[in-house]
Scaffold this motif. Structure first.
Motif, mmCIF file in Angstrom:
data_model
loop_
_atom_site.group_PDB
_atom_site.id
_atom_site.type_symbol
_atom_site.label_atom_id
_atom_site.label_comp_id
_atom_site.label_asym_id
_atom_site.label_seq_id
_atom_site.Cartn_x
_atom_site.Cartn_y
_atom_site.Cartn_z
ATOM 1 N N SER A 20 0.570 -1.074 -0.305
ATOM 2 C CA SER A 20 -0.315 0.099 -0.008
ATOM 3 C C SER A 20 1.141 1.360 -0.056
ATOM 4 O O SER A 20 0.548 2.247 -0.901
ATOM 5 N N LEU A 21 2.100 1.254 0.456
ATOM 6 C CA LEU A 21 2.955 2.773 0.643
ATOM 7 C C LEU A 21 3.487 2.871 -0.647
ATOM 8 O O LEU A 21 3.533 3.298 -0.715
ATOM 9 N N GLY A 22 3.768 1.223 -1.619
ATOM 10 C CA GLY A 22 4.458 1.516 -2.459
ATOM 11 C C GLY A 22 4.029 2.138 -3.567
ATOM 12 O O GLY A 22 4.180 2.798 -4.481
ATOM 13 N N ALA A 23 1.890 1.468 -3.105
ATOM 14 C CA ALA A 23 1.673 2.313 -4.151
ATOM 15 C C ALA A 23 0.886 3.828 -3.473
ATOM 16 O O ALA A 23 0.584 3.944 -4.603
ATOM 17 N N GLU A 24 1.382 4.775 -2.966
ATOM 18 C CA GLU A 24 0.889 5.677 -2.409
ATOM 19 C C GLU A 24 -0.460 6.101 -1.703
ATOM 20 O O GLU A 24 -1.394 6.705 -1.868
ATOM 21 N N LYS A 25 -0.516 4.545 -1.024
ATOM 22 C CA LYS A 25 -1.774 4.838 -0.303
ATOM 23 C C LYS A 25 -2.045 4.991 0.998
ATOM 24 O O LYS A 25 -2.585 3.824 1.793
ATOM 25 N N PRO A 26 -1.608 5.821 2.149
ATOM 26 C CA PRO A 26 -0.663 5.391 3.532
ATOM 27 C C PRO A 26 -2.311 4.920 4.310
ATOM 28 O O PRO A 26 -2.171 4.318 5.255
ATOM 29 N N SER A 27 -4.012 5.720 3.702
ATOM 30 C CA SER A 27 -4.489 5.381 5.052
ATOM 31 C C SER A 27 -4.938 3.494 4.559
ATOM 32 O O SER A 27 -6.149 3.563 5.792
ATOM 33 N N LYS A 28 -4.747 3.585 3.679
ATOM 34 C CA LYS A 28 -5.363 2.338 3.378
ATOM 35 C C LYS A 28 -4.469 0.750 3.955
ATOM 36 O O LYS A 28 -4.540 -0.220 4.959
ATOM 37 N N ALA A 29 -2.969 1.393 4.164
ATOM 38 C CA ALA A 29 -1.799 0.769 4.844
ATOM 39 C C ALA A 29 -2.481 0.628 6.607
ATOM 40 O O ALA A 29 -2.546 -0.352 7.055
ATOM 41 N N GLN A 30 -2.947 1.981 7.405
ATOM 42 C CA GLN A 30 -3.903 1.598 8.227
ATOM 43 C C GLN A 30 -4.740 1.147 8.853
ATOM 44 O O GLN A 30 -4.831 0.373 9.889
ATOM 45 N N GLU A 31 -5.736 0.893 7.371
ATOM 46 C CA GLU A 31 -6.849 0.606 7.252
ATOM 47 C C GLU A 31 -6.483 -1.216 7.781
ATOM 48 O O GLU A 31 -6.764 -2.855 8.031
ATOM 49 N N TYR A 32 -5.567 -1.902 6.943
ATOM 50 C CA TYR A 32 -5.118 -3.512 6.954
ATOM 51 C C TYR A 32 -3.613 -3.440 7.937
ATOM 52 O O TYR A 32 -4.688 -4.966 7.960
ATOM 53 N N ALA A 33 -3.315 -2.735 8.876
ATOM 54 C CA ALA A 33 -2.685 -2.845 9.871
ATOM 55 C C ALA A 33 -3.929 -3.428 10.889
ATOM 56 O O ALA A 33 -3.901 -4.372 11.967
ATOM 57 N N GLN A 34 -4.813 -2.298 10.992
ATOM 58 C CA GLN A 34 -5.953 -2.848 12.152
ATOM 59 C C GLN A 34 -6.900 -3.812 11.905
ATOM 60 O O GLN A 34 -7.002 -4.036 12.570
ATOM 61 N N GLU A 35 -6.850 -3.911 10.828
ATOM 62 C CA GLU A 35 -7.627 -5.502 10.806
ATOM 63 C C GLU A 35 -7.349 -6.139 10.601
ATOM 64 O O GLU A 35 -7.769 -7.184 11.396
ATOM 65 N N THR A 36 -6.003 -6.713 10.699
ATOM 66 C CA THR A 36 -5.217 -7.839 10.891
ATOM 67 C C THR A 36 -5.360 -7.875 12.333
ATOM 68 O O THR A 36 -4.601 -9.191 12.792
ATOM 69 N N ARG A 37 -4.904 -7.042 12.701
ATOM 70 C CA ARG A 37 -4.174 -6.703 14.534
ATOM 71 C C ARG A 37 -5.937 -7.801 14.902
ATOM 72 O O ARG A 37 -6.393 -8.150 15.739
ATOM 73 N N LYS A 38 -7.726 -7.098 14.752
ATOM 74 C CA LYS A 38 -8.649 -7.389 14.744
ATOM 75 C C LYS A 38 -8.893 -9.096 14.828
ATOM 76 O O LYS A 38 -9.024 -9.544 15.896
ATOM 77 N N ILE A 39 -8.675 -9.074 13.536
ATOM 78 C CA ILE A 39 -8.591 -10.756 13.404
ATOM 79 C C ILE A 39 -7.660 -11.800 14.211
ATOM 80 O O ILE A 39 -8.469 -12.835 14.502
ATOM 81 N N GLY A 40 -6.305 -11.459 13.964
ATOM 82 C CA GLY A 40 -5.579 -12.029 14.651
ATOM 83 C C GLY A 40 -5.674 -12.475 16.460
ATOM 84 O O GLY A 40 -5.356 -12.727 16.875
ATOM 85 N N SER A 41 -6.520 -10.796 16.302
ATOM 86 C CA SER A 41 -6.434 -11.381 18.350
ATOM 87 C C SER A 41 -7.617 -12.702 18.762
ATOM 88 O O SER A 41 -7.528 -13.237 19.756
ATOM 89 N N VAL A 42 -8.429 -11.838 17.746
ATOM 90 C CA VAL A 42 -9.738 -13.376 18.018
ATOM 91 C C VAL A 42 -9.734 -14.401 17.905
ATOM 92 O O VAL A 42 -9.529 -14.717 18.837
ATOM 93 N N VAL A 43 -8.741 -14.323 16.939
ATOM 94 C CA VAL A 43 -7.821 -16.137 16.388
ATOM 95 C C VAL A 43 -7.081 -16.779 18.012
ATOM 96 O O VAL A 43 -6.849 -17.431 18.679
ATOM 97 N N SER A 44 -5.867 -15.604 18.560
ATOM 98 C CA SER A 44 -5.340 -16.059 19.741
ATOM 99 C C SER A 44 -5.774 -15.998 20.851
ATOM 100 O O SER A 44 -5.245 -16.759 21.093
ATOM 101 N N SER A 45 -7.040 -15.349 21.877
ATOM 102 C CA SER A 45 -8.293 -15.300 22.670
ATOM 103 C C SER A 45 -8.699 -16.615 22.627
ATOM 104 O O SER A 45 -8.987 -17.371 23.589
#
Length: 452
Positions: free
Chosen positions: A307-332
């Motif tokens: 996303s940063l390579g494609a110059e889309k920083p807001s999308k990069a943040q969305e990806y990071a936040q979404e991965t955190r949500k899903i991964g945290s549910v699985v770990s719990s």
């Protein structure tokens, strides 16, 4: 259905699930390996073998951590070049990562481990019975380390391009063969000699060699996004600069982490072979719980970098936040299993009631670690994908060396809390690392890290 139709979640799961499947099954295979050793008829040899594997794993993991520090740069650079459509730069980047890892880490560290086996195991806190039974195993494993390092480098570059299926297929296939080979050589099945821990080392090293052969075959034949050819290697200063800028903090982070783990292991080893065997079982089980955080962290690295390579920083943040949500549910969910079924899980490794009691109590503390561990692993993965490796270094240095090592000494040696005290220190370490990484992510400054 929403999980698979939402575009951000769809991208996250597309990249993360093969890594998660690979890591979960790889950890299960590793757990089975240790179970095989722990359930040998000679209980003294079984405990010494489990402890020897744990002792050997620490210096091995230091070597792999150094390899991974260059791989972090490879993942970030490949992801950026894919995102910015500069595909002509990918192959040469991969060649830089492979050659540098071989020359700087894989070959030299393999030789050091082979030559100074006894000294390294003794320094790690191994008792005489552990050194005696694990000496040849360590030598064999260090020879296989060269191919393991190659596999890690290729997989990191493939994942940066979003190709997580090829490493998954290869690793699952060879891990299955490794488990079969371990059973045959540890117990002496089908007419083979009963080799115990030596058989485990032979099977493991051969599996790394086979994985290297398969990965290189696929890549040279152009069956993956990342391809290699036999064209001449072109040294590029910009590539070296990027790898150094990203890799040096990452390598210092890994050195801090592994040094802390070594010191931590020595403190726990002072409790005796039986307790240390219980500790190794806990580490083996913990490896399973690390997997969701690591898998979604890898997904975050690839998607943030692209996303940063494609110059889309807001999308990069969305990806990071979404991965955190899903991964945290699985770990719990995994944490809940550890908390409720600790004795049953530990009982798969050993029949020793003392080990089962000690390890299952420590597992309850490990369960509490999971939400913080998963969150910091995923967000740190996003930061690394952006090329921001300094703050994960700071978090690891403070958490592991400043908190885990110091408090484990206080809890284990001074207060006499035993194995549970050691894992209390791990909980406080993960809490501190989560806070530091989360704070850095919230600033948003990682979005503006530039690569050449």
């Amino acid at each position: 259905m929403v999980l698979f139709t939402h575009p951000i979640r769809k991208d996250v799961t597309r990249i993360a699930w093969p890594v998660l499947a690979e890591m979960l099954l790889g950890s299960l295979f590793s757990m089975i390996d240790m179970m095989m050793l722990g359930r040998m008829k000679d209980t003294a040899a079984a405990a010494a073998s489990v402890a020897a594997v744990g002792i050997t794993n620490q210096p091995l993991f230091i070597g792999l951590a150094l390899v991974q520090s260059l791989n972090v740069g490879g993942t970030a650079m490949v992801a950026r070049f894919i995102g910015s459509k500069q595909l002509h730069k990918v192959e040469n980047t991969v060649k830089h990562v492979i050659l540098l890892n071989l020359v700087l880490f894989a070959i030299p560290l393999s030789l050091l481990g082979f030559i100074f086996t006894n000294q390294i195991m003794t320094f790690m806190g191994a008792y005489a019975d552990t050194v005696e039974i694990g000496n040849l195993y360590f030598k064999i494993i260090m020879l296989g380390f060269i191919f393991q390092a190659l596999n890690f480098s290729l997989a990191a570059c493939l994942r940066g391009a979003g190709d997580t299926r090829l490493p998954m297929k290869v690793n699952l296939g060879v891990n299955f063969l490794n488990v079969f080979g371990n059973a045959v050589l540890i117990y002496g099945l089908f007419g083979f000699p009963q080799l115990g821990i030596i058989g485990a080392g032979i099977s493991t090293s051969l599996s790394h060699l086979l994985a290297s052969f398969i990965l290189f075959s696929y890549i040279f034949k152009g069956k993956s996004i990342v391809s290699l050819s036999l064209s001449s290697f072109q040294f590029r200063k910009d590539t070296m600069y990027n790898l150094a800028r990203i890799g040096i903090p990452a390598s210092l982070e890994q050195i801090s982490l592994r040094l802390g783990i070594v010191l931590f292991a020595r403190i726990v080893a002072s409790l005796g072979t039986v307790t240390f065997a219980a500790h190794q079982i806990c580490l083996s089980i913990l490896g399973l719980s690390f997997n969701p955080g690591q898998a979604f962290g890898i997904a975050a690295s690839a998607l943030v970098g692209q996303s940063l390579g494609a110059e889309k920083p807001s999308k990069a943040q969305e990806y990071a936040q979404e991965t955190r949500k899903i991964g945290s549910v699985v770990s719990s969910c995994i944490a809940l299993l550890f908390f409720l079924f600790g004795p049953q899980i530990v009982g798969l490794y050993t029949r020793d009631p003392e080990i089962i009691s000690s390890a299952s109590l420590a597992l309850k503390v490990i369960a509490l670690v999971q939400p913080f561990q998963s969150s910091q692993l995923i967000l740190a993965g996003g930061l690394r994908g952006a090329g921001d490796t300094f703050w994960p270094l700071v978090a690891t240095f403070i958490g592991v060396l400043g908190i885990r090592v110091v408090l484990s000494y206080v809890f284990v040696v001074i207060f006499g809390f035993g194995l549970v005290g050691a894992w209390m220190a791990v909980f406080l370490d993960q809490l501190a690392r989560w806070f530091l990484v989360y704070t850095r992510f919230q600033t948003g400054k990682w979005k503006y890290v530039a690569l050449r």
